[in-house]
Scaffold this motif. Sequence first.
Motif, PDB file in Angstrom:
ATOM      1  N   CYS A   1      44.595  43.143  40.918  1.00 46.07           N
ATOM      2  CA  CYS A   1      43.717  41.999  40.637  1.00 46.07           C
ATOM      3  C   CYS A   1      44.506  40.694  40.705  1.00 46.07           C
ATOM      4  O   CYS A   1      44.007  39.681  41.214  1.00 46.07           O
ATOM      5  N   ARG A   2      45.736  40.726  40.230  1.00 47.57           N
ATOM      6  CA  ARG A   2      46.575  39.517  40.264  1.00 47.57           C
ATOM      7  C   ARG A   2      46.857  39.109  41.709  1.00 47.57           C
ATOM      8  O   ARG A   2      46.797  37.937  42.068  1.00 47.57           O
ATOM      9  N   GLN A   3      47.148  40.085  42.537  1.00 50.08           N
ATOM     10  CA  GLN A   3      47.432  39.827  43.956  1.00 50.08           C
ATOM     11  C   GLN A   3      46.221  39.157  44.613  1.00 50.08           C
ATOM     12  O   GLN A   3      46.358  38.157  45.332  1.00 50.08           O
ATOM     13  N   CYS A   4      45.028  39.689  44.353  1.00 44.62           N
ATOM     14  CA  CYS A   4      43.801  39.123  44.933  1.00 44.62           C
ATOM     15  C   CYS A   4      43.581  37.701  44.406  1.00 44.62           C
ATOM     16  O   CYS A   4      43.225  36.795  45.168  1.00 44.62           O
ATOM     17  N   TYR A   5      43.799  37.511  43.115  1.00 44.84           N
ATOM     18  CA  TYR A   5      43.544  36.210  42.490  1.00 44.84           C
ATOM     19  C   TYR A   5      44.445  35.124  43.083  1.00 44.84           C
ATOM     20  O   TYR A   5      43.975  34.044  43.469  1.00 44.84           O
ATOM     21  N   VAL A   6      45.717  35.416  43.167  1.00 46.86           N
ATOM     22  CA  VAL A   6      46.663  34.417  43.684  1.00 46.86           C
ATOM     23  C   VAL A   6      46.367  34.101  45.152  1.00 46.86           C
ATOM     24  O   VAL A   6      46.455  32.942  45.587  1.00 46.86           O
ATOM     25  N   THR A   7      45.962  35.103  45.914  1.00 45.92           N
ATOM     26  CA  THR A   7      45.595  34.870  47.322  1.00 45.92           C
ATOM     27  C   THR A   7      44.397  33.916  47.397  1.00 45.92           C
ATOM     28  O   THR A   7      44.395  32.967  48.191  1.00 45.92           O
ATOM     29  N   LYS A   8      43.397  34.151  46.574  1.00 40.16           N
ATOM     30  CA  LYS A   8      42.198  33.297  46.597  1.00 40.16           C
ATOM     31  C   LYS A   8      42.531  31.876  46.139  1.00 40.16           C
ATOM     32  O   LYS A   8      41.961  30.906  46.650  1.00 40.16           O
ATOM     33  N   LEU A   9      43.452  31.756  45.192  1.00 40.72           N
ATOM     34  CA  LEU A   9      43.842  30.430  44.682  1.00 40.72           C
ATOM     35  C   LEU A   9      44.376  29.532  45.791  1.00 40.72           C
ATOM     36  O   LEU A   9      44.157  28.322  45.800  1.00 40.72           O
ATOM     37  N   ARG A  10      45.065  30.136  46.735  1.00 39.59           N
ATOM     38  CA  ARG A  10      45.657  29.378  47.847  1.00 39.59           C
ATOM     39  C   ARG A  10      44.620  28.568  48.600  1.00 39.59           C
ATOM     40  O   ARG A  10      44.910  27.491  49.109  1.00 39.59           O
TER      41      ARG A  10
ATOM     42  N   ASP B   1      36.056  35.196  26.269  1.00 45.08           N
ATOM     43  CA  ASP B   1      34.877  36.008  25.971  1.00 45.08           C
ATOM     44  C   ASP B   1      33.712  35.705  26.907  1.00 45.08           C
ATOM     45  O   ASP B   1      32.894  36.571  27.195  1.00 45.08           O
ATOM     46  N   ALA B   2      33.650  34.433  27.377  1.00 42.08           N
ATOM     47  CA  ALA B   2      32.498  34.046  28.198  1.00 42.08           C
ATOM     48  C   ALA B   2      32.622  34.542  29.627  1.00 42.08           C
ATOM     49  O   ALA B   2      31.635  34.628  30.349  1.00 42.08           O
ATOM     50  N   ASP B   3      33.845  34.842  30.028  1.00 39.29           N
ATOM     51  CA  ASP B   3      34.047  35.157  31.437  1.00 39.29           C
ATOM     52  C   ASP B   3      34.965  36.368  31.570  1.00 39.29           C
ATOM     53  O   ASP B   3      36.150  36.277  31.270  1.00 39.29           O
ATOM     54  N   ASN B   4      34.368  37.492  32.017  1.00 37.10           N
ATOM     55  CA  ASN B   4      35.162  38.708  32.160  1.00 37.10           C
ATOM     56  C   ASN B   4      35.619  38.959  33.589  1.00 37.10           C
ATOM     57  O   ASN B   4      35.956  40.065  33.957  1.00 37.10           O
ATOM     58  N   SER B   5      35.623  37.889  34.364  1.00 35.05           N
ATOM     59  CA  SER B   5      36.070  38.031  35.747  1.00 35.05           C
ATOM     60  C   SER B   5      37.545  38.448  35.757  1.00 35.05           C
ATOM     61  O   SER B   5      38.339  37.962  34.949  1.00 35.05           O
ATOM     62  N   PRO B   6      37.936  39.322  36.674  1.00 29.08           N
ATOM     63  CA  PRO B   6      39.341  39.722  36.758  1.00 29.08           C
ATOM     64  C   PRO B   6      40.220  38.668  37.425  1.00 29.08           C
ATOM     65  O   PRO B   6      41.406  38.895  37.640  1.00 29.08           O
ATOM     66  N   ASP B   7      39.654  37.486  37.740  1.00 29.57           N
ATOM     67  CA  ASP B   7      40.448  36.411  38.359  1.00 29.57           C
ATOM     68  C   ASP B   7      41.258  35.682  37.289  1.00 29.57           C
ATOM     69  O   ASP B   7      40.955  34.561  36.894  1.00 29.57           O
ATOM     70  N   VAL B   8      42.296  36.383  36.818  1.00 31.57           N
ATOM     71  CA  VAL B   8      43.217  35.811  35.832  1.00 31.57           C
ATOM     72  C   VAL B   8      44.598  36.304  36.185  1.00 31.57           C
ATOM     73  O   VAL B   8      44.752  37.317  36.885  1.00 31.57           O
ATOM     74  N   LEU B   9      45.609  35.580  35.663  1.00 32.86           N
ATOM     75  CA  LEU B   9      46.976  36.017  35.946  1.00 32.86           C
ATOM     76  C   LEU B   9      47.362  37.251  35.119  1.00 32.86           C
ATOM     77  O   LEU B   9      48.038  38.149  35.605  1.00 32.86           O
TER      78      LEU B   9
END
Lengths: 125, 344
Positions: free
Chosen positions: B45-54, B67-75
């Motif tokens: 998930c971290r790999q995907c997140y950092v790629t999208k951040l670019r 609590d409001a956001d359970n998206s896996p887009d976190v470090l």
Amino acid sequence: MVELYAGVSKDDYDKIKECRDCLSDLLEKSMGKAAATDDQGEQDELLHKAERLKVEVDNLNAIIRNSNTKAFYDLSVRFQALTQETREKLDELKRTVENLKTVLELATALDAALEIAAGIASKMT
Amino acid sequence: MVTFSVLMLSGCDESLISDVKEFDKVVSDSALSVKKTYSGVNDFCRQCYVTKLRFNPSARIKHRKDDADNSPDVLMFAYSPEDIRARELALEGLIEYSAGLMAIAGSDSPKQAGELAAQISERLGSTADSLSRLNEMSKSTKDGQTTFKFESYSKPIATLAKLAAEKWVGKKQKDNLKECITSGYADTEATFDLLEEDLKNLWKFAYKQNAELTLLAQENYYNYRYVRKDWKRPAIDTPDYEKYVAFVGDKSRLDLLNEIRDSAKSFSTLFTSSPEPLISRMRESHQRLKKYADEGKIRETGIIDPNGKADDQDLRDKSKGMISAMLDSYRQIKMSLYKNEEVK
């Protein structure tokens, strides 16, 4: 038996699952359209929509996941008890063998004593 | 007449032990692979997140979930350590339980018991000989013959005792195994049910959908940055032709294309494989144990079945042969005793 829907009733669990799957289907459709379109503007919009749907899907999935977490903990405790039972049953088998070893020791001692007695008696007759 | 009542065994017992061994092997292999799927999810998930951040200048880095956001887009900890640990503990528990069953199935206690019983029997035979000698010394016979040798009994008795003890402890071993299988059956099946669904969710939502969105983000940027819809290839030896050649060789464009190619390659395995068959394998192997739990304890019956039915033919044949030999010895001894009495 371990309860599988800890923290959430089965009905709620099923409804949340249904809702999540419905949103997930919409997400998959958006991603499919985004991948297929030639129009940059349309692709931007579809991707943005897909990201928002993903957030909702993940929020619902987190509830299901948390509910399963307790069930997994309970099962791990149950397996500890089951493993202990297997150890006790194995010890029971080993004790049977140990008891037979004791009997053999006793039989050997008795045999040795009688051998000596027979030897002494034969000298006396 | 000497009679024996010896435990007979049903024909499926060797298959019980081999099915338990197979279950243990399948669980050890499969459960470890499933554990890796869970423990690898946060890195993925971290790999995907950092790629999208670019490709998203408006996105601030998010350290953890709220609590409001359970998206896996976190470090950190797209999936919480507690969630992952609970699953790992259940898998480790399952591995230990199957190893416990395997320890009972693989125990050589029946063999040890058989050997000890044979030794005890021989020792008792020797003891009986000593007793017999002592007994003889207290009376006199006209021809000085020793009237009775227990050796003629002790060897066949020892062989039979070995077989009987082996089979008796073997029965105990198999009963213990069946009890443990019965105790654990429902919860083991529940674990497979839970793992199947949980793993399906993890694979779909954490791995596959995340991967596809990441790849789409890369493609989207490429299309935005490098694609010109109405572009036409210029004629050679024109100024635009030189620009075209520069575009084809542009390093950052090539790097991005390579990155997209690598992402597609690594993500494609997510769509052609899945960890669910690992659960199916464990479940199938476990199902083979159910019939033993359903059977209950092994039947007990005597050696000589008046109906002539043999359950353990090997034990029955050997026992018959030995009893026959012992009866012959007994008859000879009796004849010898009778002769001695006549002489008196």
